[in-house]
Write an enzyme that holds these catalytic residues in place. Structure first.
Site, PDB file in Angstrom:
ATOM      1  N   ASP A   1      -3.348  -1.302  -0.536  1.00  0.00           N
ATOM      2  CA  ASP A   1      -2.203  -2.064  -0.044  1.00  0.00           C
ATOM      3  C   ASP A   1      -2.696  -3.471   0.278  1.00  0.00           C
ATOM      4  O   ASP A   1      -3.787  -3.632   0.845  1.00  0.00           O
ATOM      5  CB  ASP A   1      -1.655  -1.460   1.249  1.00  0.00           C
ATOM      6  CG  ASP A   1      -0.813  -0.215   1.035  1.00  0.00           C
ATOM      7  OD1 ASP A   1      -0.730   0.267  -0.111  1.00  0.00           O
ATOM      8  OD2 ASP A   1      -0.261   0.289   2.024  1.00  0.00           O
TER       9      ASP A   1
ATOM     10  N   HIS B   1      -8.984   2.980  -2.802  1.00  0.00           N
ATOM     11  CA  HIS B   1      -8.919   4.131  -3.701  1.00  0.00           C
ATOM     12  C   HIS B   1      -9.334   3.724  -5.118  1.00  0.00           C
ATOM     13  O   HIS B   1      -9.476   2.545  -5.419  1.00  0.00           O
ATOM     14  CB  HIS B   1      -7.514   4.718  -3.677  1.00  0.00           C
ATOM     15  CG  HIS B   1      -7.141   5.325  -2.356  1.00  0.00           C
ATOM     16  ND1 HIS B   1      -6.960   6.674  -2.169  1.00  0.00           N
ATOM     17  CD2 HIS B   1      -6.933   4.749  -1.133  1.00  0.00           C
ATOM     18  CE1 HIS B   1      -6.648   6.916  -0.902  1.00  0.00           C
ATOM     19  NE2 HIS B   1      -6.623   5.754  -0.257  1.00  0.00           N
TER      20      HIS B   1
ATOM     21  N   SER C   1      -9.890  -7.517   4.848  1.00  0.00           N
ATOM     22  CA  SER C   1     -10.879  -8.035   3.918  1.00  0.00           C
ATOM     23  C   SER C   1     -10.296  -8.087   2.510  1.00  0.00           C
ATOM     24  O   SER C   1      -9.085  -8.115   2.336  1.00  0.00           O
ATOM     25  CB  SER C   1     -12.161  -7.197   3.953  1.00  0.00           C
ATOM     26  OG  SER C   1     -13.232  -7.928   3.410  1.00  0.00           O
TER      27      SER C   1
END
Length: 281
Positions: A88, A145, A248
């Site tokens: 995200d 992921h 980050s």
């Protein structure tokens, strides 16, 4: 630039925490004050707790436990695409690697060799390839992921600075993503190798991978490499690869003529884990 944590409600924090947020506050079990800090953060950054596997703010013993929270299994369905978005966040930049140069922002580029810690042989595999830089803000889900099935071959820790990686800083600091501390993960896939780089930032207390655990701290003074050729560490598309504490960026590298990005993608646009990132060329 003033850290966003400079505006934290200080009455909620133990003495000295603002100068050592990651090491003190992240693991601090402060009971109701930890809950108050989390509740303040959720309100400040409009965090959607309804998507969390555990939406009960009061049940998190530490800020770190809250910040690296899991999502509900149904919160991010995987698109029927060959490459899915691994996080995200927002698109910082993406596109073609020009020889060995990655576009960071107007007037700024950095080299693939610098990004991976000076390994020219590794970097050469991505000449004229493709890249994507994705920024995770404080409000975002902070697990990373896999965009595609892959077998882990190497992990490289590269020491560096801890500049902020927000869009304003990316426009102002040359070579930002190749200057900050980072963890470079190299995978083999059915379509050739790809690199997933976890880039550290201001007050990022740690970066971790599912196969290694916490990579930093300690913050090692030199480039350090782990090889996994003798192990069968295979992660499937959509599986968790690692996680950040605080906001980050991830930088991905792909070989030439391997993929074409989702035509709906645009710099600065929001993205979500599981949506279509690219298809095979």
């Amino acid at each position: 630039m003033v850290s966003r944590l400079a505006v934290l409600p200080q009455y909620l924090l133990p003495k000295g925490a603002l100068t050592n947020f990651a090491g003190v506050v992240a693991g601090w079990q402060g009971g109701s004050r930890t809950t108050g800090l989390i509740r303040w953060f959720v309100g400040k950054y409009d965090v959607n707790m309804s998507e969390a596997a555990n939406p009960d703010i009061a049940s998190y013993k530490t800020f770190n436990e809250f910040f690296t929270r899991a999502l509900r299994p149904d919160a991010r369905p995987l698109a029927p695409a060959e490459y899915i978005c691994p996080v995200d966040g927002r698109i910082s930049q993406f596109g073609d690697i020009e020889d060995d140069q990655i576009f960071q922002a107007k007037g700024h580029k950095f080299s693939t060799t610098a990004l991976v810690g000076g390994d020219a042989q590794l970097a050469a595999q991505f000449r004229h390839g493709s890249f994507a830089n994705l920024y995770l803000s404080p409000r975002d889900y902070h697990r990373i992921h896999m965009p595609i099935d892959g077998k882990l071959t190497r992990m490289i820790y590269v020491p560096g600075e801890l500049f902020s990686v927000n869009p304003t800083t990316a426009r102002g600091i040359p070579g930002l993503f190749a200057r900050n501390e980072r963890v470079v993960c190299v995978f083999d896939t059915a379509h050739g190798p790809f690199v997933m780089t976890l880039v550290g930032a201001t007050i990022v207390g740690s970066m971790a991978t599912v196969w290694h655990g916490t990579v930093n701290p300690p913050r090692l003074p030199q480039v350090t490499e782990w090889k996994y050729d003798d192990q069968n560490i295979v992660l499937k598309k959509g599986e968790e690869l690692g996680r950040f504490l605080l906001g980050s960026t991830v930088v991905m590298l792909f070989q030439k003529d391997v993929l074409k990005f989702n035509p709906a993608w645009q710099p600065a646009a929001p993205v979500r884990l599981g949506e279509e990132m690219a298809q095979r060329k």
